[in-house]
Design a protein around this motif. Structure first.
Motif, PDB file in Angstrom:
ATOM      1  N   GLN A   1       0.761  -1.092   0.027  1.00 53.03           N
ATOM      2  CA  GLN A   1       0.041  -0.162   0.116  1.00 53.03           C
ATOM      3  C   GLN A   1       0.796   1.286  -0.034  1.00 53.03           C
ATOM      4  OE1 GLN A   1      -2.567  -0.482   3.592  1.00 53.03           O
ATOM      5  NE2 GLN A   1      -3.499  -2.138   2.671  1.00 53.03           N
ATOM      6  N   VAL A   2       0.414   2.262  -0.524  1.00 47.85           N
ATOM      7  CA  VAL A   2       1.016   3.457  -0.380  1.00 47.85           C
ATOM      8  C   VAL A   2      -0.074   4.727  -0.202  1.00 47.85           C
ATOM      9  CG1 VAL A   2       2.108   5.174  -2.020  1.00 47.85           C
ATOM     10  CG2 VAL A   2       2.330   2.722  -2.578  1.00 47.85           C
ATOM     11  N   LEU A   3       0.655   5.525   0.723  1.00 50.17           N
ATOM     12  CA  LEU A   3       0.128   6.930   1.011  1.00 50.17           C
ATOM     13  C   LEU A   3       0.660   7.946   0.276  1.00 50.17           C
ATOM     14  CD1 LEU A   3      -1.959   8.385   3.004  1.00 50.17           C
ATOM     15  CD2 LEU A   3      -0.124   8.598   4.742  1.00 50.17           C
ATOM     16  N   VAL A   4      -0.446   8.598  -0.197  1.00 43.94           N
ATOM     17  CA  VAL A   4       0.197   9.775  -0.956  1.00 43.94           C
ATOM     18  C   VAL A   4      -0.751  10.925  -0.145  1.00 43.94           C
ATOM     19  CG1 VAL A   4       0.080  11.079  -3.267  1.00 43.94           C
ATOM     20  CG2 VAL A   4       0.549   8.427  -3.045  1.00 43.94           C
ATOM     21  N   ILE A   5       0.078  12.186  -0.012  1.00 44.05           N
ATOM     22  CA  ILE A   5      -0.679  13.374   0.639  1.00 44.05           C
ATOM     23  C   ILE A   5      -0.185  14.209  -0.655  1.00 44.05           C
ATOM     24  CG2 ILE A   5      -0.466  14.979   2.196  1.00 44.05           C
ATOM     25  CD1 ILE A   5       0.645  12.764   4.193  1.00 44.05           C
ATOM     26  N   ALA A   6      -1.427  14.729  -1.218  1.00 42.54           N
ATOM     27  CA  ALA A   6      -1.258  15.669  -2.547  1.00 42.54           C
ATOM     28  C   ALA A   6      -2.285  16.618  -2.562  1.00 42.54           C
ATOM     29  CB  ALA A   6      -1.552  14.837  -3.535  1.00 42.54           C
ATOM     30  N   ASP A   7      -2.062  17.630  -3.352  1.00 41.85           N
ATOM     31  CA  ASP A   7      -3.008  18.819  -3.728  1.00 41.85           C
ATOM     32  C   ASP A   7      -4.230  18.171  -4.427  1.00 41.85           C
ATOM     33  OD1 ASP A   7      -3.269  21.805  -4.197  1.00 41.85           O
ATOM     34  OD2 ASP A   7      -3.676  21.016  -5.942  1.00 41.85           O
ATOM     35  N   ALA A   8      -5.351  18.715  -4.490  1.00 41.58           N
ATOM     36  CA  ALA A   8      -6.579  18.440  -4.919  1.00 41.58           C
ATOM     37  C   ALA A   8      -6.492  18.196  -6.252  1.00 41.58           C
ATOM     38  CB  ALA A   8      -7.675  19.381  -4.680  1.00 41.58           C
ATOM     39  N   ALA A   9      -5.724  18.971  -7.038  1.00 39.44           N
ATOM     40  CA  ALA A   9      -5.609  18.774  -8.524  1.00 39.44           C
ATOM     41  C   ALA A   9      -4.786  17.519  -8.820  1.00 39.44           C
ATOM     42  CB  ALA A   9      -4.631  19.803  -9.144  1.00 39.44           C
ATOM     43  N   VAL A  10      -3.775  17.106  -8.133  1.00 43.56           N
ATOM     44  CA  VAL A  10      -3.245  15.721  -8.212  1.00 43.56           C
ATOM     45  C   VAL A  10      -3.991  14.360  -7.793  1.00 43.56           C
ATOM     46  CG1 VAL A  10      -1.387  14.024  -7.419  1.00 43.56           C
ATOM     47  CG2 VAL A  10      -0.978  16.792  -7.649  1.00 43.56           C
ATOM     48  N   ILE A  11      -4.940  14.642  -6.975  1.00 45.10           N
ATOM     49  CA  ILE A  11      -6.028  13.701  -6.338  1.00 45.10           C
ATOM     50  C   ILE A  11      -6.822  13.558  -7.767  1.00 45.10           C
ATOM     51  CG2 ILE A  11      -7.741  13.000  -4.888  1.00 45.10           C
ATOM     52  CD1 ILE A  11      -6.203  14.548  -2.534  1.00 45.10           C
ATOM     53  N   ARG A  12      -7.571  14.794  -8.410  1.00 43.14           N
ATOM     54  CA  ARG A  12      -8.508  14.570  -9.492  1.00 43.14           C
ATOM     55  C   ARG A  12      -7.850  13.974 -10.510  1.00 43.14           C
ATOM     56  NH1 ARG A  12      -8.866  20.581  -8.498  1.00 43.14           N
ATOM     57  NH2 ARG A  12     -11.123  20.693  -7.085  1.00 43.14           N
ATOM     58  N   ALA A  13      -6.534  14.228 -10.640  1.00 44.34           N
ATOM     59  CA  ALA A  13      -5.883  13.258 -12.183  1.00 44.34           C
ATOM     60  C   ALA A  13      -5.720  12.010 -11.697  1.00 44.34           C
ATOM     61  CB  ALA A  13      -4.416  13.898 -11.870  1.00 44.34           C
ATOM     62  N   ALA A  14      -5.636  11.665 -10.513  1.00 47.19           N
ATOM     63  CA  ALA A  14      -5.429  10.128 -10.150  1.00 47.19           C
ATOM     64  C   ALA A  14      -6.733   9.514 -10.343  1.00 47.19           C
ATOM     65  CB  ALA A  14      -4.775  10.043  -8.880  1.00 47.19           C
ATOM     66  N   LEU A  15      -7.830  10.260 -10.069  1.00 49.96           N
ATOM     67  CA  LEU A  15      -9.022   9.690  -9.901  1.00 49.96           C
ATOM     68  C   LEU A  15      -9.518   9.621 -11.734  1.00 49.96           C
ATOM     69  CD1 LEU A  15     -10.646  11.419  -7.047  1.00 49.96           C
ATOM     70  CD2 LEU A  15     -10.402   9.067  -7.375  1.00 49.96           C
ATOM     71  N   LEU A  16      -9.011  10.444 -12.329  1.00 49.21           N
ATOM     72  CA  LEU A  16      -9.417  10.493 -13.864  1.00 49.21           C
ATOM     73  C   LEU A  16      -8.813   9.073 -14.336  1.00 49.21           C
ATOM     74  CD1 LEU A  16      -9.038  13.807 -15.213  1.00 49.21           C
ATOM     75  CD2 LEU A  16     -10.979  12.834 -14.852  1.00 49.21           C
ATOM     76  N   ARG A  17      -7.604   8.644 -13.690  1.00 47.06           N
ATOM     77  CA  ARG A  17      -6.952   7.688 -14.347  1.00 47.06           C
ATOM     78  C   ARG A  17      -7.752   6.348 -13.906  1.00 47.06           C
ATOM     79  NH1 ARG A  17      -5.610   3.503 -16.388  1.00 47.06           N
ATOM     80  NH2 ARG A  17      -3.721   2.684 -16.438  1.00 47.06           N
ATOM     81  N   ALA A  18      -7.939   6.251 -12.520  1.00 43.71           N
ATOM     82  CA  ALA A  18      -8.640   5.336 -11.857  1.00 43.71           C
ATOM     83  C   ALA A  18     -10.089   5.128 -12.574  1.00 43.71           C
ATOM     84  CB  ALA A  18      -8.928   5.433 -10.431  1.00 43.71           C
ATOM     85  N   LEU A  19     -10.938   6.033 -12.896  1.00 41.66           N
ATOM     86  CA  LEU A  19     -12.173   5.833 -13.409  1.00 41.66           C
ATOM     87  C   LEU A  19     -12.225   5.601 -14.968  1.00 41.66           C
ATOM     88  CD1 LEU A  19     -13.861   8.516 -11.122  1.00 41.66           C
ATOM     89  CD2 LEU A  19     -14.148   5.966 -10.893  1.00 41.66           C
ATOM     90  N   ASP A  20     -10.994   6.014 -15.674  1.00 42.72           N
ATOM     91  CA  ASP A  20     -10.969   5.962 -17.138  1.00 42.72           C
ATOM     92  C   ASP A  20     -11.952   6.819 -17.603  1.00 42.72           C
ATOM     93  OD1 ASP A  20      -9.847   5.326 -19.588  1.00 42.72           O
ATOM     94  OD2 ASP A  20     -11.308   3.731 -19.790  1.00 42.72           O
ATOM     95  N   ALA A  21     -11.766   8.246 -16.897  1.00 45.94           N
ATOM     96  CA  ALA A  21     -12.610   9.154 -17.361  1.00 45.94           C
ATOM     97  C   ALA A  21     -12.266  10.090 -18.147  1.00 45.94           C
ATOM     98  CB  ALA A  21     -13.020   9.985 -16.001  1.00 45.94           C
ATOM     99  N   GLN A  22     -12.867  10.944 -18.887  1.00 49.73           N
ATOM    100  CA  GLN A  22     -12.270  11.923 -19.977  1.00 49.73           C
ATOM    101  C   GLN A  22     -11.937  13.270 -19.053  1.00 49.73           C
ATOM    102  OE1 GLN A  22     -12.188  11.336 -23.372  1.00 49.73           O
ATOM    103  NE2 GLN A  22     -12.860   9.281 -22.421  1.00 49.73           N
ATOM    104  N   PRO A  23     -10.989  13.964 -19.841  1.00 44.71           N
ATOM    105  CA  PRO A  23     -10.563  14.963 -19.217  1.00 44.71           C
ATOM    106  C   PRO A  23     -11.350  16.257 -18.637  1.00 44.71           C
ATOM    107  CG  PRO A  23      -8.845  14.464 -20.993  1.00 44.71           C
ATOM    108  CD  PRO A  23     -10.353  13.725 -21.082  1.00 44.71           C
ATOM    109  N   PRO A  24     -12.508  16.279 -19.372  1.00 45.97           N
ATOM    110  CA  PRO A  24     -13.457  17.576 -18.779  1.00 45.97           C
ATOM    111  C   PRO A  24     -13.969  17.160 -17.342  1.00 45.97           C
ATOM    112  CG  PRO A  24     -13.831  17.268 -21.161  1.00 45.97           C
ATOM    113  CD  PRO A  24     -12.813  15.954 -20.496  1.00 45.97           C
ATOM    114  N   THR A  25     -14.133  15.767 -17.178  1.00 47.24           N
ATOM    115  CA  THR A  25     -14.592  15.259 -15.735  1.00 47.24           C
ATOM    116  C   THR A  25     -13.596  15.826 -14.420  1.00 47.24           C
ATOM    117  OG1 THR A  25     -15.019  13.248 -16.522  1.00 47.24           O
ATOM    118  CG2 THR A  25     -15.234  13.318 -14.447  1.00 47.24           C
TER     119      THR A  25
END
Length: 73
Positions: free
Chosen positions: A10-34
Motif C-alpha cells: 500500500q502507498v499513502l500519498v498526500i497531495a494537492d486536490a489537482a493531483v488527486i483529481r488527476a489520479a481519479l481520472l486515471r482510476a475511473l478511466d474518465a475523460q479530461p473534462p471530468t
C-alpha cells in the motif's frame, strides 16, 4: 500509478486536490473534462485500489476530522 500497481503493498500519498483529481481520472478511466466535476474536500481521504488489470475507486472525501484521537494532530 501503473508502475506502483506492479508492486505489492500500500502507498499513502498526500497531495494537492489537482493531483488527486488527476489520479481519479486515471482510476475511473474518465475523460479530461471530468476533472472539473470532481470536488475534493480539504483534509479528506480518498482511496483507489488496483485489482487485476483495473483501478477502482474505494472511497472519496472521507472526513478525517471525525477520526477518534485527531485532536492530537
Amino acid at each position: 500509478m501503473d508502475a506502483q500497481a506492479a508492486l505489492a503493498g500500500q502507498v499513502l500519498v498526500i497531495a494537492d486536490a489537482a493531483v488527486i483529481r488527476a489520479a481519479l481520472l486515471r482510476a475511473l478511466d474518465a475523460q479530461p473534462p471530468t476533472f472539473w466535476h470532481l470536488e475534493i474536500t480539504p483534509l479528506s481521504l480518498s482511496s483507489v485500489q488496483h485489482a487485476g488489470d483495473h483501478w477502482r475507486l474505494r472511497q472519496l472525501n472521507l472526513d478525517v476530522t471525525s477520526f477518534p484521537g485527531r485532536e492530537s494532530l
